[in-house]
Scaffold this motif. Structure first.
Motif, mmCIF file in Angstrom:
data_model
loop_
_atom_site.group_PDB
_atom_site.id
_atom_site.type_symbol
_atom_site.label_atom_id
_atom_site.label_comp_id
_atom_site.label_asym_id
_atom_site.label_seq_id
_atom_site.Cartn_x
_atom_site.Cartn_y
_atom_site.Cartn_z
ATOM 1 N N LYS A 129 0.810 -1.218 0.000
ATOM 2 C CA LYS A 129 0.000 0.000 0.000
ATOM 3 C C LYS A 129 0.847 1.274 0.000
ATOM 4 O O LYS A 129 0.543 2.231 -0.719
ATOM 5 N N ASN A 130 1.913 1.284 0.784
ATOM 6 C CA ASN A 130 2.670 2.522 0.991
ATOM 7 C C ASN A 130 3.896 2.671 0.103
ATOM 8 O O ASN A 130 4.368 3.794 -0.115
ATOM 9 N N ILE A 131 4.435 1.562 -0.385
ATOM 10 C CA ILE A 131 5.628 1.628 -1.229
ATOM 11 C C ILE A 131 5.275 1.406 -2.692
ATOM 12 O O ILE A 131 5.593 2.227 -3.553
ATOM 13 N N ILE A 132 4.613 0.293 -2.992
ATOM 14 C CA ILE A 132 4.199 0.050 -4.379
ATOM 15 C C ILE A 132 2.991 0.909 -4.741
ATOM 16 O O ILE A 132 2.785 1.242 -5.910
ATOM 17 N N LYS A 133 2.177 1.253 -3.709
ATOM 18 C CA LYS A 133 0.988 2.112 -3.883
ATOM 19 C C LYS A 133 -0.033 1.478 -4.833
ATOM 20 O O LYS A 133 -0.538 2.120 -5.757
ATOM 21 N N LEU A 134 -0.338 0.221 -4.566
ATOM 22 C CA LEU A 134 -1.355 -0.478 -5.351
ATOM 23 C C LEU A 134 -2.752 -0.086 -4.895
ATOM 24 O O LEU A 134 -2.948 0.414 -3.778
ATOM 25 N N ASN A 135 -3.709 -0.326 -5.764
ATOM 26 C CA ASN A 135 -5.104 -0.207 -5.376
ATOM 27 C C ASN A 135 -5.340 -1.093 -4.149
ATOM 28 O O ASN A 135 -4.884 -2.229 -4.095
ATOM 29 N N VAL A 136 -6.066 -0.591 -3.169
ATOM 30 C CA VAL A 136 -6.184 -1.285 -1.888
ATOM 31 C C VAL A 136 -6.809 -2.669 -2.043
ATOM 32 O O VAL A 136 -6.469 -3.591 -1.297
ATOM 33 N N LYS A 137 -7.698 -2.856 -3.020
ATOM 34 C CA LYS A 137 -8.312 -4.185 -3.181
ATOM 35 C C LYS A 137 -7.275 -5.210 -3.629
ATOM 36 O O LYS A 137 -7.346 -6.391 -3.245
ATOM 37 N N TYR A 138 -6.281 -4.775 -4.413
ATOM 38 C CA TYR A 138 -5.208 -5.686 -4.797
ATOM 39 C C TYR A 138 -4.284 -5.962 -3.608
ATOM 40 O O TYR A 138 -3.740 -7.062 -3.486
ATOM 41 N N SER A 177 13.048 -0.192 2.682
ATOM 42 C CA SER A 177 12.535 0.190 1.360
ATOM 43 C C SER A 177 11.766 1.505 1.433
ATOM 44 O O SER A 177 11.888 2.348 0.534
ATOM 45 N N TYR A 178 10.994 1.675 2.482
ATOM 46 C CA TYR A 178 10.223 2.909 2.624
ATOM 47 C C TYR A 178 11.142 4.120 2.741
ATOM 48 O O TYR A 178 10.927 5.149 2.088
ATOM 49 N N LEU A 179 12.176 4.000 3.571
ATOM 50 C CA LEU A 179 13.094 5.129 3.754
ATOM 51 C C LEU A 179 13.881 5.414 2.469
ATOM 52 O O LEU A 179 14.174 6.576 2.162
ATOM 53 N N ILE A 180 14.223 4.378 1.732
ATOM 54 C CA ILE A 180 14.934 4.587 0.466
ATOM 55 C C ILE A 180 14.041 5.306 -0.538
ATOM 56 O O ILE A 180 14.506 6.175 -1.295
ATOM 57 N N ASN A 183 14.235 8.889 -0.215
ATOM 58 C CA ASN A 183 15.602 9.389 -0.406
ATOM 59 C C ASN A 183 16.318 9.675 0.912
ATOM 60 O O ASN A 183 17.151 10.578 1.009
ATOM 61 N N LYS A 184 15.980 8.880 1.923
ATOM 62 C CA LYS A 184 16.648 9.017 3.209
ATOM 63 C C LYS A 184 17.761 7.985 3.324
ATOM 64 O O LYS A 184 17.649 6.873 2.790
ATOM 65 N N ILE A 185 18.820 8.361 4.002
ATOM 66 C CA ILE A 185 19.937 7.457 4.220
ATOM 67 C C ILE A 185 19.772 6.796 5.579
ATOM 68 O O ILE A 185 19.638 7.481 6.592
ATOM 69 N N LEU A 186 19.759 5.477 5.584
ATOM 70 C CA LEU A 186 19.591 4.757 6.839
ATOM 71 C C LEU A 186 20.822 4.966 7.719
ATOM 72 O O LEU A 186 21.955 4.836 7.262
ATOM 73 N N SER A 187 20.580 5.270 8.976
ATOM 74 C CA SER A 187 21.677 5.596 9.887
ATOM 75 C C SER A 187 22.480 4.351 10.263
ATOM 76 O O SER A 187 22.008 3.219 10.140
ATOM 77 N N GLU A 216 21.329 3.054 -1.468
ATOM 78 C CA GLU A 216 21.152 4.356 -0.839
ATOM 79 C C GLU A 216 21.531 5.471 -1.808
ATOM 80 O O GLU A 216 22.292 5.277 -2.754
ATOM 81 N N LYS A 217 21.026 6.648 -1.523
ATOM 82 C CA LYS A 217 21.190 7.793 -2.416
ATOM 83 C C LYS A 217 22.653 8.100 -2.699
ATOM 84 O O LYS A 217 23.036 8.361 -3.836
ATOM 85 N N LYS A 218 23.498 8.046 -1.684
ATOM 86 C CA LYS A 218 24.900 8.405 -1.880
ATOM 87 C C LYS A 218 25.609 7.415 -2.805
ATOM 88 O O LYS A 218 26.448 7.791 -3.607
ATOM 89 N N LEU A 219 25.270 6.126 -2.678
ATOM 90 C CA LEU A 219 25.925 5.143 -3.522
ATOM 91 C C LEU A 219 25.422 5.231 -4.957
ATOM 92 O O LEU A 219 26.173 5.040 -5.906
ATOM 93 N N VAL A 220 24.141 5.525 -5.113
ATOM 94 C CA VAL A 220 23.587 5.690 -6.455
ATOM 95 C C VAL A 220 24.325 6.796 -7.198
ATOM 96 O O VAL A 220 24.480 6.765 -8.407
ATOM 97 N N LYS A 221 24.828 7.767 -6.452
ATOM 98 C CA LYS A 221 25.597 8.859 -7.044
ATOM 99 C C LYS A 221 27.070 8.492 -7.216
ATOM 100 O O LYS A 221 27.932 9.362 -7.351
#
Length: 426
Positions: A129-138, A177-180, A183-187, A216-221
């Motif tokens: 629901k929160n990451i993929i953001k699918l329709n709630v019935k799915y 996954s949610y924090l990524i 665009n947040k860097i996990l501590s 993470e964002k820094k490594l992607v860069k």
């Protein structure tokens, strides 16, 4: 030190991610507990299959008695399990001291298992629901599909490390996954706590905690120095906490014992195909038929409940069709970094099974290390499909759910009969 302590300001936000934050989520959590716990109650009160103190590996090689009564000591793959189970053992010793019926403790433990598996289901729903953001019935369809997996049903009354690990790994997958996605860097603190909890339960799951660092964002860069610094520091800390301290800084003893353990658990004359389809992958969704037999290894002579290979065409069709959906999803989401977090995590378990051939004859029990990945990968397939194909896939999932209810319902009934036969409650 400041980087490690930076976990604490974000602790509140992590807690908000974990707890149910809507009526629908509370409803799902309690629904799953109501679904699972009655089975644990029945087995607790009518059999000793869960809480037999002196006979190990009574079903599928789970070590219930070790975890409930004695604690896991001296096992290289579970370095901190003894410490983690101390609160549960303290409850048992307290009830035993005051001469309460031992079944009270069993009912408490099975409720805890039901709650942990129900929460794992909730993390799957939250991810969809929160990451993929699918329709709630799915989201509901995929979560129900996952809830009726045989691996979840068995673990819902099984006080083994796999039950706690499934909860922790599904929670970690959702939080990281949610924090990524934000665009947040996990501590460092987050990785440290997660690594100690998950790696302390089972050391082979420790690399799964570090996989999100790759995305993470820094490594992607292309900040390679950041990656090397973070991995090196965390690896050093985990080496000290999970290996050196428990083994009194005798690294040679740890390595030597693991080599011996690998030889003991390696099974040569056993079909990798049958192990993967009927136990490891398929068996954790669609339970095969059961049998009473002597354990073929570990020098255990008592009878226990074990799995047969699949013997029906519909079981193979079900498993291969789900595998086809997974491969389709991978093809559709090949550049999706969040999907790769799931795939790399699952890849560790597949590597240990196929390359090292560890515990091929009991690979069903390792479902607690990965089964939550299956519904999430299917969720990413929904994400890539058009509305019309989503509806078709949803109907297929409903059919899958009916098959799971029929097959696993029959197998659980068979399990109860066998449990009453070999471990009746006197």
């Amino acid at each position: 030190m400041t980087k490690i302590c930076s976990f604490f300001p974000e602790f509140k936000s992590v807690i908000k991610l974990i707890i149910p934050n809507s009526k629908a989520e509370y409803f799902l959590l309690f629904l799953f507990i109501i679904l699972y716990y009655p089975l644990g109650i029945y087995l607790s009160l009518n059999t000793d299959i869960i809480d037999e103190k002196y006979v190990f590996d009574l079903y599928f090689s789970f070590d219930n008695a070790v975890n409930m009564y004695y604690g896991v000591r001296g096992q290289e793959t579970h370095p901190l399990s003894y410490t983690f189970y101390l609160p549960i053992r303290a409850i048992y010793l307290t009830l035993d001291y005051f001469s309460y019926n031992s079944k009270i403790f069993t009912l408490f433990v099975t409720f805890l298992c039901s709650a942990l598996i129900s929460y794992s289901n909730l993390f799957v729903f939250k991810y969809l629901k929160n990451i993929i953001k699918l329709n709630v019935k799915y989201c509901y369809s995929i979560t129900l599909f996952y809830a009726f997996f045989s691996g979840n049903i068995i673990l819902s009354f099984t006080p083994d490390s796999f039950t706690f690990t499934l909860f922790l790994l599904s929670m970690n997958a959702y939080i990281a996954s949610y924090l990524i996605t934000k665009n947040k860097i996990l501590s460092y603190g987050y990785y440290l706590v997660s690594g100690v909890l998950i790696g302390g339960q089972t050391i082979t799951n420790l690399p799964k905690v570090l996989i999100p660092v790759l995305f993470e964002k820094k490594l992607v860069k292309k900040n390679l120095s950041y990656f090397l610094k973070k991995i090196s520091l965390l690896s050093l800390i985990f080496l000290i906490i999970l290996i050196l301290i428990p083994y009194k800084f005798n690294l040679y003893s740890f390595i030597a014992n693991n080599v011996v353990r690998q030889r003991v658990f390696k099974v040569k004359d056993f079909s990798i195909f049958d192990s993967f389809i009927s136990y490891f992958f398929g068996g954790n969704m669609l339970l095969p038929s059961l049998k009473i037999d002597n354990s073929p290894w570990k020098w255990i002579t008592h009878q226990g409940i074990y799995l047969n290979f699949y013997n029906s065409t519909y079981q193979y069709i079900f498993v291969f069709s789900v595998l086809g959906l997974i491969l389709w999803s991978i093809n559709k989401n090949i550049k999706n970094k969040l999907l790769w977090i799931l795939l790399l995590s699952w890849g560790i378990d597949i590597f240990l099974l196929i390359v090292f051939k560890l515990s091929l004859n009991e690979s069903f029990i390792y479902g607690g290390h990965f089964i939550f990945v299956i519904p999430l990968i299917i969720g990413w397939l929904f994400y890539k499909l058009k509305n019309s194909f989503q509806k078709i896939l949803n109907y297929i999932l409903i059919l899958y759910i009916l098959i799971l209810i029929f097959n696993n319902g029959c197998r659980i009934y068979q399990f109860i009969q066998l449990a009453e036969y070999i471990c009746p409650n006197p």
